[in-house]
Design a protein around this motif. Structure first.
Motif, short mmCIF file in Angstrom:
data_model
loop_
_atom_site.label_atom_id
_atom_site.label_comp_id
_atom_site.label_asym_id
_atom_site.label_seq_id
_atom_site.Cartn_x
_atom_site.Cartn_y
_atom_site.Cartn_z
N GLN A 1 -3.15 8.08 0.26
CA GLN A 1 -3.08 7.08 -0.50
C GLN A 1 -1.71 6.43 -0.92
OE1 GLN A 1 -5.42 4.72 -0.91
NE2 GLN A 1 -6.00 5.89 0.79
N PRO A 2 -1.04 5.44 -0.84
CA PRO A 2 0.46 4.97 -1.61
C PRO A 2 -0.09 4.72 -2.96
CG PRO A 2 -0.81 3.22 -0.19
CD PRO A 2 -1.74 4.32 -0.21
N GLU A 3 1.24 4.83 -3.53
CA GLU A 3 1.33 4.46 -4.82
C GLU A 3 1.38 2.97 -5.09
OE1 GLU A 3 4.29 6.70 -7.27
OE2 GLU A 3 3.72 8.57 -6.16
N THR A 4 2.13 2.29 -4.27
CA THR A 4 2.22 0.76 -4.26
C THR A 4 1.99 0.45 -3.03
OG1 THR A 4 4.65 1.14 -3.59
CG2 THR A 4 4.41 1.13 -5.93
N ARG B 1 -6.92 -2.73 -1.83
CA ARG B 1 -7.59 -1.47 -1.41
C ARG B 1 -8.86 -1.73 -1.28
NH1 ARG B 1 -3.67 3.05 -2.89
NH2 ARG B 1 -2.15 2.12 -4.32
N ARG B 2 -9.38 -0.92 -0.26
CA ARG B 2 -10.91 -0.90 0.02
C ARG B 2 -11.52 0.32 -0.49
NH1 ARG B 2 -12.09 -3.40 5.99
NH2 ARG B 2 -11.58 -5.68 5.51
N ASP B 3 -12.88 0.54 -0.85
CA ASP B 3 -13.45 1.60 -1.24
C ASP B 3 -13.20 2.92 -0.37
OD1 ASP B 3 -14.28 -0.14 -3.53
OD2 ASP B 3 -16.23 -0.33 -2.77
N ASP B 4 -13.08 2.71 0.90
CA ASP B 4 -12.84 3.85 1.82
C ASP B 4 -11.61 4.23 2.05
OD1 ASP B 4 -11.79 1.88 3.30
OD2 ASP B 4 -13.04 1.77 4.98
N GLY B 5 -10.59 3.53 0.98
CA GLY B 5 -9.09 4.16 1.06
C GLY B 5 -8.21 3.31 1.94
N ILE C 1 -5.15 -1.18 7.56
CA ILE C 1 -4.48 -0.07 7.86
C ILE C 1 -5.19 1.14 7.18
CG2 ILE C 1 -2.09 1.41 7.18
CD1 ILE C 1 -1.77 -1.16 8.90
N VAL C 2 -5.12 2.18 7.78
CA VAL C 2 -5.63 3.56 7.44
C VAL C 2 -4.56 4.60 7.11
CG1 VAL C 2 -7.13 5.36 7.51
CG2 VAL C 2 -7.78 3.38 8.32
N PRO C 3 -3.94 4.53 5.62
CA PRO C 3 -2.57 5.30 5.60
C PRO C 3 -3.14 6.72 5.56
CG PRO C 3 -3.56 4.66 3.65
CD PRO C 3 -4.76 4.09 4.44
#
Length: 106
Positions: A8-11, A22-26, A3-5
């Motif tokens: 960036q979600p808090e949870t 989480r991946r390095d690319d977000g 999933i590319v949000p």
């Protein structure tokens, strides 16, 4: 599933049978066994976490992931489960090792 949000979600999404990281690319990588968990259940967990999706794609485990899982399973079933059991016995059977690796809801 990846999933590319939108932001960036808090949870992170949480649901039984799904591991989220989480991946390095977000992006968010959500790992699950399609035989036990539907893609719809995964997407519902993302929505429950109030994550707006910019993009979504699926990925299959690569050979390295499969090897690492198989290697971990072999290690857990071919040595004592606990250091105190080093004299013998105490080995995890394959089902116990899978529960250890994948969690109790698998």
């Amino acid at each position: 599933m990846v999933i590319v949000p939108e932001t960036q979600p808090e949870t992170l999404p949480e649901t039984p049978g799904v591991e989220t990281r989480r991946r390095d690319d977000g992006s968010l990588a959500l790992s699950y066994h399609a035989e036990r968990t539907s893609a719809e259940d995964v997407l519902n967990a993302v929505h429950r976490a109030n994550i707006r999706i910019r993009d979504v794609r699926t990925e299959q485990a690569d050979l390295e992931d499969v090897f690492l899982g198989t290697d971990a399973l072999h290690r857990l079933t071919s040595r004592p489960a606990f250091p105190s059991d080093a004299s013998g016995g105490g080995y995890l059977d394959q089902e116990e090792a899978l529960v250890f690796l994948l969690g109790p809801n698998t």
